[in-house]
Design a protein around this motif. Structure first.
Motif, PDB file in Angstrom:
ATOM      1  N   ASN A 281       1.035  -5.096   7.797  1.00  0.00           N
ATOM      2  CA  ASN A 281       1.244  -4.548   6.459  1.00  0.00           C
ATOM      3  C   ASN A 281       0.088  -4.827   5.508  1.00  0.00           C
ATOM      4  O   ASN A 281      -0.194  -4.041   4.619  1.00  0.00           O
ATOM      5  CB  ASN A 281       2.536  -5.100   5.847  1.00  0.00           C
ATOM      6  CG  ASN A 281       3.762  -4.344   6.323  1.00  0.00           C
ATOM      7  OD1 ASN A 281       3.643  -3.260   6.883  1.00  0.00           O
ATOM      8  ND2 ASN A 281       4.928  -4.922   6.115  1.00  0.00           N
ATOM      9  N   ARG A 282      -0.574  -5.955   5.702  1.00  0.00           N
ATOM     10  CA  ARG A 282      -1.667  -6.331   4.799  1.00  0.00           C
ATOM     11  C   ARG A 282      -3.033  -6.271   5.485  1.00  0.00           C
ATOM     12  O   ARG A 282      -3.995  -6.851   4.992  1.00  0.00           O
ATOM     13  CB  ARG A 282      -1.412  -7.737   4.239  1.00  0.00           C
ATOM     14  CG  ARG A 282      -0.130  -7.820   3.433  1.00  0.00           C
ATOM     15  CD  ARG A 282       0.071  -9.164   2.776  1.00  0.00           C
ATOM     16  NE  ARG A 282       1.310  -9.184   2.003  1.00  0.00           N
ATOM     17  CZ  ARG A 282       1.429  -8.739   0.745  1.00  0.00           C
ATOM     18  NH1 ARG A 282       0.355  -8.257   0.121  1.00  0.00           N
ATOM     19  NH2 ARG A 282       2.581  -8.785   0.122  1.00  0.00           N
TER      20      ARG A 282
ATOM     21  N   CYS B   1       0.473  -0.798   4.508  1.00  0.00           N
ATOM     22  CA  CYS B   1       0.868  -0.258   3.205  1.00  0.00           C
ATOM     23  C   CYS B   1       0.514  -1.202   2.056  1.00  0.00           C
ATOM     24  O   CYS B   1       0.445  -0.773   0.899  1.00  0.00           O
ATOM     25  CB  CYS B   1       2.362   0.059   3.204  1.00  0.00           C
ATOM     26  SG  CYS B   1       3.438  -1.350   3.588  1.00  0.00           S
ATOM     27  N   HIS B   2       0.282  -2.495   2.354  1.00  0.00           N
ATOM     28  CA  HIS B   2      -0.088  -3.449   1.305  1.00  0.00           C
ATOM     29  C   HIS B   2      -1.504  -3.998   1.513  1.00  0.00           C
ATOM     30  O   HIS B   2      -1.815  -5.110   1.098  1.00  0.00           O
ATOM     31  CB  HIS B   2       0.906  -4.614   1.280  1.00  0.00           C
ATOM     32  CG  HIS B   2       2.316  -4.200   0.995  1.00  0.00           C
ATOM     33  ND1 HIS B   2       2.698  -3.589  -0.170  1.00  0.00           N
ATOM     34  CD2 HIS B   2       3.446  -4.296   1.752  1.00  0.00           C
ATOM     35  CE1 HIS B   2       3.993  -3.331  -0.140  1.00  0.00           C
ATOM     36  NE2 HIS B   2       4.471  -3.750   1.025  1.00  0.00           N
ATOM     37  N   SER B   3      -2.355  -3.197   2.140  1.00  0.00           N
ATOM     38  CA  SER B   3      -3.715  -3.654   2.457  1.00  0.00           C
ATOM     39  C   SER B   3      -4.720  -3.336   1.361  1.00  0.00           C
ATOM     40  O   SER B   3      -5.895  -3.667   1.487  1.00  0.00           O
ATOM     41  CB  SER B   3      -4.184  -3.008   3.760  1.00  0.00           C
ATOM     42  OG  SER B   3      -4.282  -1.598   3.603  1.00  0.00           O
TER      43      SER B   3
ATOM     44  N   GLU C 221      -0.445   6.978   2.525  1.00  0.00           N
ATOM     45  CA  GLU C 221       0.252   6.070   3.423  1.00  0.00           C
ATOM     46  C   GLU C 221      -0.220   6.295   4.848  1.00  0.00           C
ATOM     47  O   GLU C 221      -0.424   7.428   5.284  1.00  0.00           O
ATOM     48  CB  GLU C 221       1.764   6.310   3.342  1.00  0.00           C
ATOM     49  CG  GLU C 221       2.605   5.171   3.860  1.00  0.00           C
ATOM     50  CD  GLU C 221       2.677   3.999   2.899  1.00  0.00           C
ATOM     51  OE1 GLU C 221       3.022   2.902   3.358  1.00  0.00           O
ATOM     52  OE2 GLU C 221       2.369   4.176   1.704  1.00  0.00           O
TER      53      GLU C 221
END
Length: 365
Positions: free
Chosen positions: A132-133, A206-208, A170
């Protein structure tokens, strides 16, 4: 019994035995694979499901006391067909490699760069749902220059913005054809203008920090002194090497033919080119490190040339680099390297594959 054990040992060629002697290595390490455990790491958060996983692999896991989250199995226990492995609950990784990563002392919020990630990294990130990151690039590690966080640059002209605007949405592995064509066209145009191919972004979580960026924002360049403020907190340089510390890898040459070992491990020209590459990777990884940051250099070679010699050459050219004591190593089953504060793992001492580890900090001078 002793005769049977002797017969099972690989008959190493004289050239390789000379190579080991030059590096102060005991040839018997290459007969230890029968007693060297297989190691796995448990996916974080699944500690309460150990018994369930043991039932799936049909074996009781032995906790590695000196390395949290790692477990040992007999070398002949197979995990690839188990649900635990297929579903990403466990994955195979040697304990020595895990120790090298733990030497980074990663904390929540750290920006971490793995400069030499394997090509299978994308598959692993998706399989184990740990990405996610993360963002993953195909790039040359000796000149990779992208920073870990978004930094606003000077506004571009309208014409430039229109030409370079490609907003990342996304992540999907099946991007629309038009989007893939546009991205390929822009990459080709950049390569023609600059003479260099930009790093190819092949995965991002998605949180990168990628979603919502334009291509020009993602690929903006910085002066070397700006990395002191905007660089990575932690960098891992697990460099390409001759893999002579990987016992199972060396034993494969029995099937491949010892001539292949001569070409891949003993050839002086190949070894020299590798040490040049290793120094370049270490140098660039350190350049991308922020002031006060930590870098770990490791190889699965046991040679002095690819380890201590590279470290000494690097330190001579970088007065702001300082070798650090790896505090956790007080409880690790390893030896000291030939340079103070460096470490070596091997099958005889550590019951792991062979690995060299050095930890640097970046000082402000």
């Amino acid at each position: 019994m002793e005769e049977e054990e002797e017969a099972s040992k690989p008959a190493l060629p004289d050239a390789f035995l000379d190579f080991l002697k030059e590096n102060g290595l005991d040839p018997s390490i290459y007969s230890e694979s029968h007693s060297t455990p297989r190691y796995i790491r448990l996916k974080p958060g699944l500690e309460a499901r150990i018994e369930e996983i043991e039932a799936e692999i049909k074996w009781k896991l032995e906790e590695v006391e000196w390395l949290p989250g790692f477990y040992a199995l007999p070398p002949d226990v197979q995990i690839a067909n188990s649900n635990a492995y297929r579903e990403g609950k466990i994955y195979g990784i040697d304990a020595a490699s895990g120790a090298a990563v733990s030497a980074l002392d990663i904390s929540a919020g750290d920006h971490v760069l793995d400069l030499c990630a394997a090509p299978a990294c994308r598959t692993m990130l998706q399989k184990y749902a740990l990405g996610n990151r993360c963002r993953l690039f195909v790039a040359d590690g000796t000149n990779f220059s992208l920073i870990p966080r978004r930094v606003h640059s000077d506004p571009k002209s309208c014409e430039s913005a229109l030409e370079e605007n490609l907003t990342f949405k996304e992540w999907t592995s099946r991007r629309p054809w038009k989007e893939r064509k546009q991205a390929a066209r822009i990459r080709k145009s950049d390569a023609v203008r600059s003479g260099n191919q930009l790093p190819d972004l092949i995965y991002y979580g998605c949180h990168s920090g990628v979603v919502g960026l334009t291509k020009s924002e993602l690929y903006q360049t910085f002066r070397d002194d700006e990395y002191l403020s905007y660089g990575y907190d932690k960098v891992l340089v697990d460099a390409e090497c001759t893999h002579d510390g990987s016992i199972k890898h060396v034993q494969k040459f029995e099937q491949w033919g010892w001539e292949t070992l001569q070409r891949r491990v003993l050839d002086a020209e190949r070894s020299d080119s590798l040490t040049v590459l290793q120094l370049k990777l270490l140098t660039n990884g350190f350049r991308l490190l922020k002031a006060g940051g930590i870098l770990v250099y490791s190889t699965c070679s046991l040679t002095v040339a690819q380890n201590e010699d590279v470290v000494k050459q690097f330190l001579e050219g970088h007065p702001c680099a300082e070798l650090q004591v790896i505090d956790a190593a007080e409880n690790w089953p390893c030896k000291n390297g030939r340079v103070p504060n460096t470490l070596r793992f091997d099958p005889l001492t550590s019951k792991t594959s062979g690995l060299f580890v050095a930890k640097f900090s970046k000082l402000t001078i």
